[in-house]
Design a protein around this motif. Structure first.
Motif, PDB file in Angstrom:
ATOM      1  N   ASN A   1       0.792  -1.228   0.000  1.00  0.00           N
ATOM      2  CA  ASN A   1       0.000   0.000   0.000  1.00  0.00           C
ATOM      3  C   ASN A   1       0.824   1.278   0.000  1.00  0.00           C
ATOM      4  OD1 ASN A   1      -2.356  -1.510   0.122  1.00  0.00           O
ATOM      5  ND2 ASN A   1      -2.440  -1.457   2.337  1.00  0.00           N
TER       6      ASN A   1
ATOM      7  N   GLN B   1       1.034   3.463  -3.363  1.00  0.00           N
ATOM      8  CA  GLN B   1      -0.275   4.039  -3.683  1.00  0.00           C
ATOM      9  C   GLN B   1      -0.652   5.129  -2.673  1.00  0.00           C
ATOM     10  OE1 GLN B   1      -3.452   1.194  -3.749  1.00  0.00           O
ATOM     11  NE2 GLN B   1      -4.840   2.553  -4.845  1.00  0.00           N
TER      12      GLN B   1
ATOM     13  N   GLN C   1      -1.240   8.970  -3.961  1.00  0.00           N
ATOM     14  CA  GLN C   1      -2.546   9.607  -3.799  1.00  0.00           C
ATOM     15  C   GLN C   1      -2.479  10.819  -2.870  1.00  0.00           C
ATOM     16  OE1 GLN C   1      -5.678   6.845  -2.783  1.00  0.00           O
ATOM     17  NE2 GLN C   1      -5.315   5.587  -4.597  1.00  0.00           N
TER      18      GLN C   1
END
Length: 180
Positions: A147, A150, A154
């Motif tokens: 994760n 990402q 983001q």
């Protein structure tokens, strides 16, 4: 005479105990008051706990300078380098500090809590390369390697869209590139 000596002994003993207790109470009051007078600076800390293929220094984000102590091994390393007094520039060898404005800090903190699905509460058993321990104002989460890329990508996009502090965005961007 013996009872007078015992009486004198007990008076001295009580006086010493009272003196020690008074000193202890004064010390506790001073320590307590000192604790109240210290202002703690809220911060967000990303600490790499994954495998060490290449060094990723802790990333500390705050609105003011935060004093985070170095680990024992970091202090020992500085001593081996001949450093007798540890200065801020010495700490910069082991941690990256980003001081941002209050609005950008709050936006990033809000982003973290709105995207809590990226995190786990338990430390992962399999510590892959880009695994982070994340402390958000003393609350601890874990961001696993799957994760992390990402999450940072983001977060950068979100902060850019809201025209957040460029210094914060660049610091997160540098961390993103290290996790690749």
């Amino acid at each position: 005479m013996k009872s007078l000596n015992n009486l004198f002994y007990h008076i001295i003993k009580c006086w010493l105990l009272c003196t020690v207790n008074i000193i202890a109470v004064i010390t506790l009051c001073c320590v307590s008051l000192r604790g109240y007078s210290q202002v703690t600076v809220p911060y967000i800390k990303f600490e790499h706990i994954g495998t060490e293929e290449k060094p990723i220094w802790p990333l500390i984000i705050s609105t003011k300078k935060v004093e985070i102590p170095l680990s024992y091994s970091e202090v020992e390393m500085l001593k081996q380098m001949g450093k007798k007094v540890i200065k801020d520039e010495d700490k910069a060898l082991f941690q990256k500090n980003i001081i941002t404005n209050q609005i950008s800090y709050q936006l990033f903190k809000d982003y973290i809590f709105k995207h809590i699905g990226f995190f786990t509460k338990k430390q992962p058993v399999n510590l892959e390369y880009a695994t982070f321990k994340v402390s958000v104002e003393q609350r601890v989460f874990y961001l696993n390697s799957v994760n992390s890329w990402q999450f940072f990508a983001q977060a950068i996009h979100y902060l850019q869209k809201l025209k957040s502090d460029k210094h914060l965005i660049n610091g997160l961007n540098n961390t993103l590139h290290v996790t690749n």
